[in-house]
Scaffold this active site. Sequence first.
Site, PDB file in Angstrom:
ATOM      1  CB  SER A  74      94.695   6.783 157.104  1.00  0.00           C
ATOM      2  OG  SER A  74      93.362   6.974 156.680  1.00  0.00           O
ATOM      3  CE1 TYR A 119      95.972   7.206 151.663  1.00  0.00           C
ATOM      4  CE2 TYR A 119      94.244   6.292 153.045  1.00  0.00           C
ATOM      5  CZ  TYR A 119      95.174   7.287 152.789  1.00  0.00           C
ATOM      6  OH  TYR A 119      95.309   8.343 153.664  1.00  0.00           O
ATOM      7  CE  LYS A 154      98.059   6.283 154.634  1.00  0.00           C
ATOM      8  NZ  LYS A 154      99.157   7.142 155.100  1.00  0.00           N
TER       9      LYS A 154
HETATM   10  P1  NAD Z   1      99.129  16.024 150.288  1.00  0.00           P
HETATM   11  O1  NAD Z   1      98.888  15.534 148.903  1.00  0.00           O
HETATM   12  O2  NAD Z   1      98.725  17.411 150.654  1.00  0.00           O
HETATM   13  O3  NAD Z   1     100.688  15.865 150.662  1.00  0.00           O
HETATM   14  C1  NAD Z   1     101.409  14.723 150.307  1.00  0.00           C
HETATM   15  C2  NAD Z   1     102.878  15.045 150.408  1.00  0.00           C
HETATM   16  O4  NAD Z   1     103.607  13.877 150.026  1.00  0.00           O
HETATM   17  C3  NAD Z   1     103.333  16.168 149.469  1.00  0.00           C
HETATM   18  O5  NAD Z   1     104.337  16.938 150.091  1.00  0.00           O
HETATM   19  C4  NAD Z   1     103.920  15.396 148.282  1.00  0.00           C
HETATM   20  O6  NAD Z   1     104.885  16.137 147.542  1.00  0.00           O
HETATM   21  C5  NAD Z   1     104.546  14.242 149.024  1.00  0.00           C
HETATM   22  N1  NAD Z   1     104.835  13.107 148.167  1.00  0.00           N
HETATM   23  C6  NAD Z   1     104.016  12.449 147.311  1.00  0.00           C
HETATM   24  N2  NAD Z   1     104.700  11.483 146.667  1.00  0.00           N
HETATM   25  C7  NAD Z   1     105.968  11.542 147.115  1.00  0.00           C
HETATM   26  C8  NAD Z   1     107.157  10.814 146.812  1.00  0.00           C
HETATM   27  N3  NAD Z   1     107.170   9.824 145.911  1.00  0.00           N
HETATM   28  N4  NAD Z   1     108.291  11.148 147.469  1.00  0.00           N
HETATM   29  C9  NAD Z   1     108.313  12.171 148.361  1.00  0.00           C
HETATM   30  N5  NAD Z   1     107.218  12.880 148.685  1.00  0.00           N
HETATM   31  C10 NAD Z   1     106.067  12.574 148.060  1.00  0.00           C
HETATM   32  O7  NAD Z   1      98.436  14.941 151.228  1.00  0.00           O
HETATM   33  P2  NAD Z   1      98.003  14.953 152.770  1.00  0.00           P
HETATM   34  O8  NAD Z   1      96.539  14.828 152.804  1.00  0.00           O
HETATM   35  O9  NAD Z   1      98.668  16.035 153.519  1.00  0.00           O
HETATM   36  O10 NAD Z   1      98.579  13.530 153.215  1.00  0.00           O
HETATM   37  C11 NAD Z   1      99.692  13.376 154.054  1.00  0.00           C
HETATM   38  C12 NAD Z   1      99.596  12.033 154.766  1.00  0.00           C
HETATM   39  O11 NAD Z   1      98.420  12.040 155.584  1.00  0.00           O
HETATM   40  C13 NAD Z   1      99.467  10.833 153.822  1.00  0.00           C
HETATM   41  O12 NAD Z   1     100.204   9.748 154.312  1.00  0.00           O
HETATM   42  C14 NAD Z   1      97.983  10.532 153.875  1.00  0.00           C
HETATM   43  O13 NAD Z   1      97.705   9.200 153.568  1.00  0.00           O
HETATM   44  C15 NAD Z   1      97.686  10.870 155.323  1.00  0.00           C
HETATM   45  N6  NAD Z   1      96.272  11.108 155.608  1.00  0.00           N
HETATM   46  C16 NAD Z   1      95.608  12.121 154.984  1.00  0.00           C
HETATM   47  C17 NAD Z   1      94.270  12.312 155.278  1.00  0.00           C
HETATM   48  C18 NAD Z   1      93.467  13.409 154.651  1.00  0.00           C
HETATM   49  O14 NAD Z   1      92.235  13.395 154.803  1.00  0.00           O
HETATM   50  N7  NAD Z   1      94.077  14.363 153.970  1.00  0.00           N
HETATM   51  C19 NAD Z   1      93.624  11.478 156.190  1.00  0.00           C
HETATM   52  C20 NAD Z   1      94.343  10.451 156.793  1.00  0.00           C
HETATM   53  C21 NAD Z   1      95.669  10.286 156.489  1.00  0.00           C
END
Ligand code: NAD
Length: 258
Positions: free
Chosen positions: A140, A153, A157
């Site tokens: 991130s 978080y 990260k």
């Molecule tokens: P999201 O909530 O849409 O998806 C998260 C996924 O992780 C889902 O499939 C959920 O079922 C799964 N998950 C959660 N807990 C779990 C567990 N204990 N075991 C197995 N699976 C589990 O979130 P997202 O925004 O798509 O995030 C995905 C990644 O991207 C994360 O690591 C997040 O930190 C990172 N990220 C997101 C953003 C953003 O703005 N959305 C920005 C930077 C980084």
Amino acid sequence: MSRTVVVTGSTSGIGLGIAKAFAVEGCHVVINGFGKLDEVEAARRELEVLGGGRVIYHGADMTKPEEIAELIGTAKETLGSVDVLVNNAGIQHVAKIEEFPPEKWDQIIAINLTSSFHTMRYAIPLMKTKKAGRIINVASAHALTASPFKSAYVAAKHGILGLTKTAALELAEFGITVNAICPGYVLTPLVEKQIPDTARERGISEEQVKTDVMLRLQATKDFVSIEEVAATAVFLASDAARQITGTHISVDGGWTAQ
Ligand code: NAD
């Protein structure tokens, strides 16, 4: 021969987008994450018709090392190996440090950081055997910079970048690259869920959270798309990225340039 790609946390958001992008490439894909079984099955079927590779689902909980072992074991037994590992599962919780529930801290560190150690320790021997592999950690912008109220978080990260660099050095001579992608804000369920909490913590409206908090430092003033992050993952898994290892690619609309 089709490569096998494991994407953790791929029933939603960025992970599902990454799984889709690899499926389009004709890869076999293991999807993982939580969700209603009928919806997960519908997503699995949708992916499977995209590029002709097999797509299977494994519901391993990323807080449970023994289930992570089963996830990687299933990829090997069912699809032959793990050629590309994408550590993507992640959750968020927004609160002041003194009010941060300790169990939430533990859960965030377990899912956003420690699970990648476990997936890697099981997948690396498979990759070493083939003298080839790609490990891509979805970190991130918060791996490079901080925001208030996101202590667990941001700590997790930042940690994943350290793990990325260390693994890259250990694996460089085995044809395995290890990199991180650092997205800015992407409108996924993870982000949608934190808008009301951030509004409460900062005493502002939910619309102001989007414009004044999330997009304030994103110089493009626009959210990053899931497809843009997914395309970066596909690039990092390509032959063209063979000499890219131990680093990160920011996909953050200029956020961390400030
Ligand atoms: P999201 O909530 O849409 O998806 C998260 C996924 O992780 C889902 O499939 C959920 O079922 C799964 N998950 C959660 N807990 C779990 C567990 N204990 N075991 C197995 N699976 C589990 O979130 P997202 O925004 O798509 O995030 C995905 C990644 O991207 C994360 O690591 C997040 O930190 C990172 N990220 C997101 C953003 C953003 O703005 N959305 C920005 C930077 C980084």
